[in-house]
Design a protein around this motif. Sequence first.
Motif, mmCIF file in Angstrom:
data_model
loop_
_atom_site.group_PDB
_atom_site.id
_atom_site.type_symbol
_atom_site.label_atom_id
_atom_site.label_comp_id
_atom_site.label_asym_id
_atom_site.label_seq_id
_atom_site.Cartn_x
_atom_site.Cartn_y
_atom_site.Cartn_z
ATOM 1 N N PRO A 292 -12.559 121.012 -29.542
ATOM 2 C CA PRO A 292 -13.504 120.412 -30.490
ATOM 3 C C PRO A 292 -14.667 121.378 -30.702
ATOM 4 O O PRO A 292 -14.989 122.175 -29.813
ATOM 5 C CB PRO A 292 -13.957 119.141 -29.769
ATOM 6 C CG PRO A 292 -13.805 119.462 -28.308
ATOM 7 C CD PRO A 292 -12.607 120.372 -28.217
ATOM 8 N N LEU A 293 -15.274 121.325 -31.872
ATOM 9 C CA LEU A 293 -16.411 122.199 -32.124
ATOM 10 C C LEU A 293 -17.572 121.789 -31.231
ATOM 11 O O LEU A 293 -17.991 120.627 -31.220
ATOM 12 C CB LEU A 293 -16.823 122.123 -33.593
ATOM 13 C CG LEU A 293 -17.905 123.107 -34.015
ATOM 14 C CD1 LEU A 293 -17.382 124.547 -33.955
ATOM 15 C CD2 LEU A 293 -18.398 122.784 -35.425
ATOM 16 N N ALA A 294 -18.105 122.752 -30.476
ATOM 17 C CA ALA A 294 -19.202 122.483 -29.545
ATOM 18 C C ALA A 294 -20.543 122.487 -30.285
ATOM 19 O O ALA A 294 -20.634 122.885 -31.449
ATOM 20 C CB ALA A 294 -19.213 123.536 -28.441
ATOM 21 N N LEU A 295 -21.577 122.070 -29.594
ATOM 22 C CA LEU A 295 -22.922 122.171 -30.147
ATOM 23 C C LEU A 295 -23.268 123.630 -30.398
ATOM 24 O O LEU A 295 -22.780 124.529 -29.708
ATOM 25 C CB LEU A 295 -23.936 121.561 -29.181
ATOM 26 C CG LEU A 295 -23.800 120.050 -28.918
ATOM 27 C CD1 LEU A 295 -24.806 119.621 -27.848
ATOM 28 C CD2 LEU A 295 -23.998 119.261 -30.197
ATOM 29 N N ALA A 296 -24.123 123.865 -31.367
ATOM 30 C CA ALA A 296 -24.443 125.230 -31.767
ATOM 31 C C ALA A 296 -25.062 126.038 -30.635
ATOM 32 O O ALA A 296 -24.854 127.248 -30.541
ATOM 33 C CB ALA A 296 -25.382 125.220 -32.978
ATOM 34 N N ALA A 297 -25.831 125.387 -29.776
ATOM 35 C CA ALA A 297 -26.564 126.123 -28.737
ATOM 36 C C ALA A 297 -25.955 125.961 -27.351
ATOM 37 O O ALA A 297 -26.480 126.505 -26.388
ATOM 38 C CB ALA A 297 -28.020 125.665 -28.706
#
Length: 282
Positions: free
Chosen positions: A58-63
């Motif tokens: 899944p796409l993770a948080l940007a930071a």
Amino acid sequence: MKVAALQMVSTPRVADNLDQARTLIAQAAAAGAELVALPEYFCLMGLRDADKLAIAEPLALAAAADPAVAPMQAMLAEAARTHGVWVIGGTLPITSHEANRVFNTTLVYNPAGERVARYDKIHLFCFDDGERRYNEAATLTPGERPIAFWLTDRAGDRWRVGLSVCYDLRFPELFRQLGQPDPLDLIVLPAAFTDTTGRAHWELLLRARAVENLCHVLAPAQGGLHENGRRTYGHSLVVGPWGEVLAVQPEGAGVVLAELDRARQDEVRRQLPALTHRVMRG
């Protein structure tokens, strides 16, 4: 700005591929590269096309990326932060809204390890010569949006960078759209070109995209014979805005380094202001 195209011969084992990617990023950073780019499917060249579905993240948080949930994204972010470089993470499978499909995704991280761009491959490869058959649409969801981002190098110069992946190379209208409203300074194209199509068209098309857009091209590739029997063409290279090949490596894992010359690019655009002569902009 010094850049690096990282060539790999990825295996069916994600852990081995991540280790090799870390090593190549470290080598490029030690050589002075500010921007490093991995090839398409740097994380996995599976024994079957569907193998990528099992490792999709899944796409993770940007930071932040949890290594337990998104180990590939966590590795890219950590490498960028550790070495203080921009990292373009080739491609990796990101979960899709469609069952039994994933996005073939390029992620970009700044030197602080923050994700600043995501591009999902738009054009899906299909090829059948009677001996080899590829159909990416069987396992991939296509992207819908061209993506470019701004990069500020250590000297303070700003570069507009357009993202693309492999088969996208054959569609010049994508790069025209990426160059609006601001012209591109650099096209980055991670790839896993087949040996057959690579021999015929790889360098030809990369140089054409550079000439058409009067910009640099950075093309990291898979290059060699993989454990699944597939042979990729390699020839990771960097091209200048006049279409000249600045650096190339035919096969095998390695770091392809070159210096991008902003002054030379500006000179070429003054001498041949083709970008200002466009008439058809549909």
